[in-house]
Each structure stands twice: as structure tokens, then as C-alpha cells.
Scaffold this motif. Structure first.
Motif, PDB file in Angstrom:
ATOM      1  N   VAL A  75     -68.932 -52.501 -43.132  1.00  0.00           N
ATOM      2  CA  VAL A  75     -68.323 -51.087 -42.449  1.00  0.00           C
ATOM      3  C   VAL A  75     -67.809 -51.206 -41.185  1.00  0.00           C
ATOM      4  CG1 VAL A  75     -69.227 -48.838 -42.155  1.00  0.00           C
ATOM      5  CG2 VAL A  75     -70.095 -49.955 -44.233  1.00  0.00           C
ATOM      6  N   LEU A  76     -68.770 -51.883 -40.285  1.00  0.00           N
ATOM      7  CA  LEU A  76     -68.254 -52.212 -38.858  1.00  0.00           C
ATOM      8  C   LEU A  76     -66.735 -53.040 -38.891  1.00  0.00           C
ATOM      9  CD1 LEU A  76     -70.319 -53.671 -36.133  1.00  0.00           C
ATOM     10  CD2 LEU A  76     -68.105 -54.535 -36.296  1.00  0.00           C
ATOM     11  N   LEU A  77     -66.651 -54.002 -39.712  1.00  0.00           N
ATOM     12  CA  LEU A  77     -65.160 -54.556 -39.695  1.00  0.00           C
ATOM     13  C   LEU A  77     -64.311 -53.609 -40.264  1.00  0.00           C
ATOM     14  CD1 LEU A  77     -63.280 -56.867 -39.570  1.00  0.00           C
ATOM     15  CD2 LEU A  77     -64.203 -57.661 -41.715  1.00  0.00           C
ATOM     16  N   SER A  78     -64.413 -52.723 -41.088  1.00  0.00           N
ATOM     17  CA  SER A  78     -63.492 -51.741 -41.644  1.00  0.00           C
ATOM     18  C   SER A  78     -63.261 -50.777 -40.595  1.00  0.00           C
ATOM     19  CB  SER A  78     -64.125 -51.077 -42.737  1.00  0.00           C
ATOM     20  OG  SER A  78     -63.227 -49.898 -43.383  1.00  0.00           O
ATOM     21  N   GLY A 104     -60.879 -62.476 -33.417  1.00  0.00           N
ATOM     22  CA  GLY A 104     -62.185 -62.304 -33.674  1.00  0.00           C
ATOM     23  C   GLY A 104     -62.725 -60.714 -33.291  1.00  0.00           C
ATOM     24  N   VAL A 105     -63.431 -60.291 -34.269  1.00  0.00           N
ATOM     25  CA  VAL A 105     -63.884 -58.959 -34.502  1.00  0.00           C
ATOM     26  C   VAL A 105     -65.320 -59.127 -34.204  1.00  0.00           C
ATOM     27  CG1 VAL A 105     -64.031 -56.757 -35.730  1.00  0.00           C
ATOM     28  CG2 VAL A 105     -61.887 -58.266 -35.744  1.00  0.00           C
ATOM     29  N   ASP A 106     -65.946 -58.372 -33.298  1.00  0.00           N
ATOM     30  CA  ASP A 106     -67.502 -58.433 -33.229  1.00  0.00           C
ATOM     31  C   ASP A 106     -67.996 -56.903 -32.898  1.00  0.00           C
ATOM     32  OD1 ASP A 106     -67.017 -57.858 -30.640  1.00  0.00           O
ATOM     33  OD2 ASP A 106     -67.663 -59.700 -29.735  1.00  0.00           O
ATOM     34  N   GLY A 107     -67.163 -55.887 -32.907  1.00  0.00           N
ATOM     35  CA  GLY A 107     -67.612 -54.599 -32.507  1.00  0.00           C
ATOM     36  C   GLY A 107     -67.899 -54.229 -31.322  1.00  0.00           C
ATOM     37  N   SER A 108     -67.756 -55.242 -30.459  1.00  0.00           N
ATOM     38  CA  SER A 108     -68.101 -54.611 -28.931  1.00  0.00           C
ATOM     39  C   SER A 108     -66.814 -54.274 -28.127  1.00  0.00           C
ATOM     40  CB  SER A 108     -68.241 -56.067 -28.021  1.00  0.00           C
ATOM     41  OG  SER A 108     -67.191 -57.003 -28.257  1.00  0.00           O
ATOM     42  N   ASP A 109     -67.024 -53.648 -26.987  1.00  0.00           N
ATOM     43  CA  ASP A 109     -65.725 -53.093 -26.430  1.00  0.00           C
ATOM     44  C   ASP A 109     -64.576 -54.108 -26.227  1.00  0.00           C
ATOM     45  OD1 ASP A 109     -67.023 -50.524 -26.461  1.00  0.00           O
ATOM     46  OD2 ASP A 109     -67.732 -50.837 -24.354  1.00  0.00           O
ATOM     47  N   GLY A 112     -68.085 -60.914 -25.533  1.00  0.00           N
ATOM     48  CA  GLY A 112     -68.493 -60.024 -26.856  1.00  0.00           C
ATOM     49  C   GLY A 112     -69.764 -59.647 -26.783  1.00  0.00           C
ATOM     50  N   ARG A 113     -70.478 -59.359 -27.835  1.00  0.00           N
ATOM     51  CA  ARG A 113     -71.632 -58.680 -28.281  1.00  0.00           C
ATOM     52  C   ARG A 113     -72.531 -59.722 -27.798  1.00  0.00           C
ATOM     53  NH1 ARG A 113     -71.085 -59.831 -34.236  1.00  0.00           N
ATOM     54  NH2 ARG A 113     -71.747 -62.039 -34.457  1.00  0.00           N
TER      55      ARG A 113
END
Length: 291
Positions: free
Chosen positions: A216-219, A161-166, A263-264
Motif C-alpha cells: 500500500v505504501l508503494l502504491s 528507490g522508494v522508502d516512504g520518507s520525505d 531516507g527512513r
């Protein structure tokens, strides 16, 4: 004594615990580290002193704990048929949750079964897996007991799971490592909204711009890993909402699901995010939760 940097697995005699032992043994052998098997004795405060349980009750619990350890060692030996494979056992006296969290300070990974055997145990002890996930100092893997399926026979990609959080970034790193270790594809799932539906009343929101930004965030979240893990094929998956639902769907055909513990969008005091909490007892493949 629990070996340092070992994979620690908790046992209680339940089918899910034995599946957890098999998975942990396979992973310890894959990583060339020892397997440490822990049976946590319930202390008197676990059940409450006013109940007045006799000494014979706790003596019986100790006998059963030793039997669970012996059964777990036998399961591990049948999973990894290699005489040099190191296995150690420990009977902990502080209760299963406390003992597993204590062991997590020096463990490479902690593995637990995904659920209590009956309502009485859940009432007295709660969910060991959820408590260990929330407080452990090492990554935790939750393994469910699946009818007619050996957990060591599950194949498929690794899903993250990708959410852009640390926490999400650490989960991505762990997922690449797991995919490389297994030589399988990595499926990176990014749910770019925490909303359950796109409501017609949400006026003034530029959905196309938001979706472009999230792509863009996922990339960017996956950038840089190609050089470090050139042999890991990556399949990005973009979904709008319901991260837990979409991750569960992808995990149905995977051998491992990797997520961050929180996550976020979670409050700073929360130990478990809504997605990890929702997946602990429902996902069918082993679930790796990264701190």
C-alpha cells in the motif's frame, strides 16, 4: 564566473571526471541550460602548512588545473556538437569540495566523478563525491569511470528507490521528471525492511500483514504521478530487504539511479543515509542523489 541555474561539473583530470563532463554536457544540452566546468585548486591548508610545500608546487597545480579545464571543454564540445551550446569555466581557489558546495547554491545540478585516482589523493583529499553529496544545496550526480563504456551511451530505464520518507518522495518526483525527459520506463524499487535477513528468532512478527502494508505504501508513493506523467510507464518492484543491494542490481541495467540523500531510519543529524553511502562508489550507472 559560474552561470546561475547551470549544470556544474567538477574536473581534476581523472577518467571519471571526464566521463562526468560528457554526461553533464549531454544533460545540460537536453535541459537547454549552460554547462559550468569547475577545477578546484587545493589551498595550502588542504595539504597542511607543516608540510612546507613550495610556491612552485602550487604554481604547477594551477597549470595542471588550467589544462584540466581545457581538456574538459574539449570533451564537452565533442559530446555536444552545437555551436550555440554555452560552456563557462572557473578555477576555484578554496579547494574542490568547498568550491563545488559553494556553486551548488545557485546550480541546477552538480556532477562529480566517482572516485579519486590513487591512494595518495584519497588520503589527502578524501572522497570529493561523498563530501559534495553530503553538503551540496542542489541535487548531485555521481558518475563513475567504466572501462570500455561511454557514459553517454548507457541506455535503459530510470530506477528510483522508494522508502516512504520525505527524501524518498522528492526522489520519486525527480525520477519521474528524469524518465519523462528521456522517454523511458521508470522502475520503482521498494525494499520494505532494512533487515539483511528474515531471522527465525524474530518471533511475533506478522510478515504477511507487514508486506501488505508496504505494498500500500508503494502504491501510495506512486499515486498521482500518472496524471502528471502519462507517458512514463512505471514498473513497481517489491523486495523485502537489502535496499542498497537490490537497487544496485536494478541499476546494472539502467541509465540513471535516483535516491534520496537520507531516507527512513536515519538519525536527524546524519547527512548521508546508509543506502546512499553504500551506493556512491559501487553503482555502475550515474547516481542522482536528491536532497
Amino acid at each position: 564566473m559560474i552561470a546561475r541555474r547551470s549544470i556544474v561539473v567538477g574536473v581534476d583530470g581523472s577518467p571519471s571526471a571526464l566521463q562526468a563532463v560528457a554526461w553533464a554536457a549531454q544533460e545540460a544540452f537536453r535541459r537547454h541550460v549552460p554547462l559550468s566546468i569547475l577545477a578546484g585548486m587545493p589551498n595550502r591548508s588542504t595539504y597542511g602548512v607543516p608540510i612546507g610545500l613550495s610556491d612552485s608546487f602550487f604554481e604547477q597545480q594551477e597549470l595542471e588545473a588550467h589544462a584540466h579545464l581545457a581538456e574538459a571543454v574539449d570533451r564537452a564540445r565533442k559530446t555536444v556538437r552545437e555551436e550555440t551550446f554555452a560552456i563557462d569555466t572557473r578555477l576555484g581557489w578554496g579547494g574542490p569540495i568547498h568550491e563545488l558546495i559553494e556553486c551548488s547554491t545557485s546550480a541546477l545540478m552538480v556532477v562529480v566523478g566517482g572516485g579519486r585516482r590513487n591512494v595518495l589523493e584519497r588520503m589527502f583529499l578524501g572522497s570529493v563525491s561523498a563530501a559534495v553529496v553530503a553538503h551540496a544545496h542542489a541535487p548531485v550526480v555521481v558518475v563513475r569511470d567504466l572501462p570500455h563504456v561511454e557514459v553517454t551511451d548507457i541506455t535503459g530505464p530510470v530506477v528510483v528507490g522508494v522508502d516512504g520518507s520525505d527524501a524518498g518522495e522528492r526522489a520519486v518526483t525527480a525520477a519521474f521528471e528524469e524518465a519523462a525527459l528521456r522517454g523511458v520506463e521508470l522502475v520503482a524499487v521498494h525494499a520494505w525492511s532494512d533487515l539483511t535477513v528474515r531471522s527465525p528468532f524474530q518471533v511475533g512478527i506478522d510478515w504477511e500483514t507487514m508486506e501488505t502494508s508496504e505494498k500500500v505504501l508503494l502504491s501510495e508513493s506512486l499515486a498521482g504521478y500518472a496524471e502528471r506523467y502519462p507517458d512514463v510507464p512505471v514498473r513497481p518492484v517489491m523486495v523485502m530487504d537489502q535496499p542498497a543491494h537490490n537497487l544496485r542490481e536494478q541499476a546494472a541495467h539502467a541509465q540513471l539511479l535516483v535516491i534520496g540523500r537520507r531516507g527512513r531510519g536515519g538519525f536527524s543529524g546524519m547527512l548521508l543515509g546508509s543506502t546512499s553511502r553504500a551506493l556512491i562508489h559501487t553503482v555502475t550507472c550515474p547516481l542522482l542523489i536528491v536532497r
